[in-house]
Design a protein around this motif. Sequence first.
Motif, mmCIF file in Angstrom:
data_model
loop_
_atom_site.group_PDB
_atom_site.id
_atom_site.type_symbol
_atom_site.label_atom_id
_atom_site.label_comp_id
_atom_site.label_asym_id
_atom_site.label_seq_id
_atom_site.Cartn_x
_atom_site.Cartn_y
_atom_site.Cartn_z
ATOM 1 N N CYS A 175 14.204 1.986 -28.857
ATOM 2 C CA CYS A 175 13.618 0.564 -29.769
ATOM 3 C C CYS A 175 13.843 0.554 -31.466
ATOM 4 O O CYS A 175 12.990 -0.560 -31.734
ATOM 5 C CB CYS A 175 11.732 1.055 -29.253
ATOM 6 S SG CYS A 175 11.458 1.340 -27.336
ATOM 7 N N PHE A 176 15.007 0.781 -31.414
ATOM 8 C CA PHE A 176 15.097 1.552 -32.693
ATOM 9 C C PHE A 176 16.760 0.570 -32.791
ATOM 10 O O PHE A 176 17.579 1.198 -32.548
ATOM 11 C CB PHE A 176 14.582 2.402 -33.560
ATOM 12 C CG PHE A 176 13.826 2.984 -33.421
ATOM 13 C CD1 PHE A 176 12.720 1.990 -34.044
ATOM 14 C CD2 PHE A 176 13.940 4.083 -32.327
ATOM 15 C CE1 PHE A 176 11.548 2.949 -34.345
ATOM 16 C CE2 PHE A 176 11.893 4.734 -32.419
ATOM 17 C CZ PHE A 176 11.386 3.855 -33.249
ATOM 18 N N ASP A 177 16.490 0.284 -34.082
ATOM 19 C CA ASP A 177 17.946 -0.812 -34.801
ATOM 20 C C ASP A 177 19.077 -0.160 -34.793
ATOM 21 O O ASP A 177 19.725 -0.283 -35.264
ATOM 22 C CB ASP A 177 18.194 -2.413 -35.149
ATOM 23 C CG ASP A 177 17.544 -2.854 -34.253
ATOM 24 O OD1 ASP A 177 18.122 -3.787 -33.390
ATOM 25 O OD2 ASP A 177 16.056 -3.636 -33.953
ATOM 26 N N VAL B 101 2.884 2.747 -28.766
ATOM 27 C CA VAL B 101 3.559 2.236 -29.404
ATOM 28 C C VAL B 101 5.090 1.398 -28.788
ATOM 29 O O VAL B 101 5.391 0.647 -29.623
ATOM 30 C CB VAL B 101 4.172 3.560 -29.584
ATOM 31 C CG1 VAL B 101 5.473 3.640 -30.552
ATOM 32 C CG2 VAL B 101 3.103 3.835 -31.002
ATOM 33 N N ARG B 102 5.388 1.724 -27.424
ATOM 34 C CA ARG B 102 6.857 1.088 -27.340
ATOM 35 C C ARG B 102 6.461 -0.631 -26.293
ATOM 36 O O ARG B 102 8.033 -1.187 -26.850
ATOM 37 C CB ARG B 102 7.008 1.942 -25.393
ATOM 38 C CG ARG B 102 8.293 1.564 -25.047
ATOM 39 C CD ARG B 102 8.941 2.259 -24.278
ATOM 40 N NE ARG B 102 10.100 1.239 -23.442
ATOM 41 C CZ ARG B 102 10.684 1.413 -23.404
ATOM 42 N NH1 ARG B 102 11.204 3.218 -24.582
ATOM 43 N NH2 ARG B 102 12.031 1.226 -22.659
ATOM 44 N N PRO B 103 5.348 -0.890 -26.333
ATOM 45 C CA PRO B 103 5.429 -1.911 -25.753
ATOM 46 C C PRO B 103 5.423 -2.606 -27.367
ATOM 47 O O PRO B 103 6.039 -4.068 -27.754
ATOM 48 C CB PRO B 103 3.709 -2.376 -25.711
ATOM 49 C CG PRO B 103 3.609 -0.909 -24.714
ATOM 50 C CD PRO B 103 4.824 0.109 -25.372
ATOM 51 N N MET B 104 4.293 -2.467 -28.216
ATOM 52 C CA MET B 104 4.334 -3.195 -29.783
ATOM 53 C C MET B 104 6.163 -3.564 -30.282
ATOM 54 O O MET B 104 6.718 -4.585 -30.910
ATOM 55 C CB MET B 104 3.439 -2.752 -30.847
ATOM 56 C CG MET B 104 4.149 -3.065 -32.221
ATOM 57 S SD MET B 104 3.064 -1.212 -33.322
ATOM 58 C CE MET B 104 4.652 -0.379 -33.367
ATOM 59 N N LEU B 105 7.047 -2.032 -30.202
ATOM 60 C CA LEU B 105 8.716 -1.957 -30.802
ATOM 61 C C LEU B 105 9.071 -3.281 -30.193
ATOM 62 O O LEU B 105 9.886 -3.661 -30.746
ATOM 63 C CB LEU B 105 8.795 -0.746 -31.018
ATOM 64 C CG LEU B 105 8.426 1.174 -31.648
ATOM 65 C CD1 LEU B 105 9.199 1.624 -31.022
ATOM 66 C CD2 LEU B 105 8.581 -0.003 -33.253
ATOM 67 N N GLN B 106 9.160 -3.345 -28.194
ATOM 68 C CA GLN B 106 9.591 -4.372 -27.662
ATOM 69 C C GLN B 106 9.514 -5.516 -28.333
ATOM 70 O O GLN B 106 10.379 -6.297 -27.904
ATOM 71 C CB GLN B 106 9.140 -3.728 -26.516
ATOM 72 C CG GLN B 106 10.050 -2.272 -25.637
ATOM 73 C CD GLN B 106 9.288 -2.015 -24.454
ATOM 74 O OE1 GLN B 106 8.380 -3.137 -24.144
ATOM 75 N NE2 GLN B 106 10.541 -1.826 -23.543
ATOM 76 N N GLU B 107 8.405 -5.663 -28.716
ATOM 77 C CA GLU B 107 7.661 -7.029 -28.783
ATOM 78 C C GLU B 107 8.297 -7.824 -30.207
ATOM 79 O O GLU B 107 8.652 -9.122 -30.223
ATOM 80 C CB GLU B 107 6.386 -6.999 -28.806
ATOM 81 C CG GLU B 107 5.098 -6.852 -27.379
ATOM 82 C CD GLU B 107 3.805 -7.003 -27.833
ATOM 83 O OE1 GLU B 107 3.535 -6.964 -28.626
ATOM 84 O OE2 GLU B 107 3.096 -6.471 -26.316
ATOM 85 N N GLY C 132 12.550 -11.314 -32.151
ATOM 86 C CA GLY C 132 13.918 -10.959 -32.912
ATOM 87 C C GLY C 132 14.049 -10.705 -35.542
ATOM 88 O O GLY C 132 14.764 -10.491 -35.791
ATOM 89 N N ARG C 133 12.704 -9.492 -34.931
ATOM 90 C CA ARG C 133 12.934 -8.444 -35.493
ATOM 91 C C ARG C 133 13.654 -7.502 -35.418
ATOM 92 O O ARG C 133 13.525 -6.654 -34.519
ATOM 93 C CB ARG C 133 11.243 -8.290 -36.493
ATOM 94 C CG ARG C 133 10.435 -9.238 -36.585
ATOM 95 C CD ARG C 133 9.287 -8.965 -36.947
ATOM 96 N NE ARG C 133 8.178 -10.711 -36.842
ATOM 97 C CZ ARG C 133 7.340 -10.085 -37.012
ATOM 98 N NH1 ARG C 133 6.518 -9.190 -38.378
ATOM 99 N NH2 ARG C 133 6.276 -11.217 -37.382
ATOM 100 N N ARG C 134 13.943 -6.896 -36.877
ATOM 101 C CA ARG C 134 15.106 -5.340 -36.610
ATOM 102 C C ARG C 134 13.569 -4.080 -36.711
ATOM 103 O O ARG C 134 13.274 -3.770 -37.207
ATOM 104 C CB ARG C 134 15.683 -5.530 -37.833
ATOM 105 C CG ARG C 134 16.913 -6.482 -37.491
ATOM 106 C CD ARG C 134 18.710 -5.815 -37.567
ATOM 107 N NE ARG C 134 18.032 -5.933 -38.680
ATOM 108 C CZ ARG C 134 19.520 -5.606 -39.708
ATOM 109 N NH1 ARG C 134 20.512 -5.211 -39.116
ATOM 110 N NH2 ARG C 134 18.826 -5.746 -40.621
#
Length: 242
Positions: free
Chosen positions: A153-155, A116-122, A127-129
């Motif tokens: 990990c969230f905008d 989960v964390r690597p996916m959100l970071q990637e 450039g996605r939010r």
Amino acid sequence: MHYQNMLFDLYGTLADIHTNESKKELWKLLAVWYKSHGAFYSPWELQKTYRHLVQEEKKQAALRHPDYIHLDIQLERVFEKLYANKRICTSKEVIAETALFFRTMSRTYLKLYPGVRPMLQELRAEGRRCFLLTNAQNVFTMPELKLLGIVDCFDGIIISSIEECAKPDPHFFQAACVRYGLEKADTLMIGNDPVTDIGGANAFGVDSVYIHSDLSPKWTGAPKSTYLIRNGGMDQLKRLLG
């Protein structure tokens, strides 16, 4: 995929959790907690009063928000009133500690799904939010996000108790889009519940990904999502998002 804004559900989508608020031991421990702060309850009285106050809070929330179809409440008010009923005046800090004690004692486990964390970071590196839209209690969820290590990990984070509105109500999705300036055509909802996540996304008019996880309702047929991942996994979601 062309989507720039990812709306993630939390429990059952990004994190696995199990809680049990009905077990007798919880209410015994909570009664001891309240007693230590001067509020004397038997476990049975405490549970009964808690449930009554929850229903009263729901009625008040309905009066404040007549346009909302699916309501939520702030449980902090319930924990505060449990003190007030015994004529105990407490600070916000004690109320938050009480709520967190309740959650900790009712929770069996909490863990992130792998990747989960690597996916959100990637996604954010591309450039996605990424935004979190969860039906949950702020007083429970913010500490759990820190415990899980993904609060950064969230905008943006939208929690139903704060809004007093919950998925699948379109007002909940509207709150996120207005607050963060999201365009529907560029926004994708990702969740594990065919009613709250997928039904809510459909009602609001945004595309969705349904991920069937161990916390999803029993499989009774494919939900009306734009995309489908039948066996939940971040690797499959990463491939789908491209």
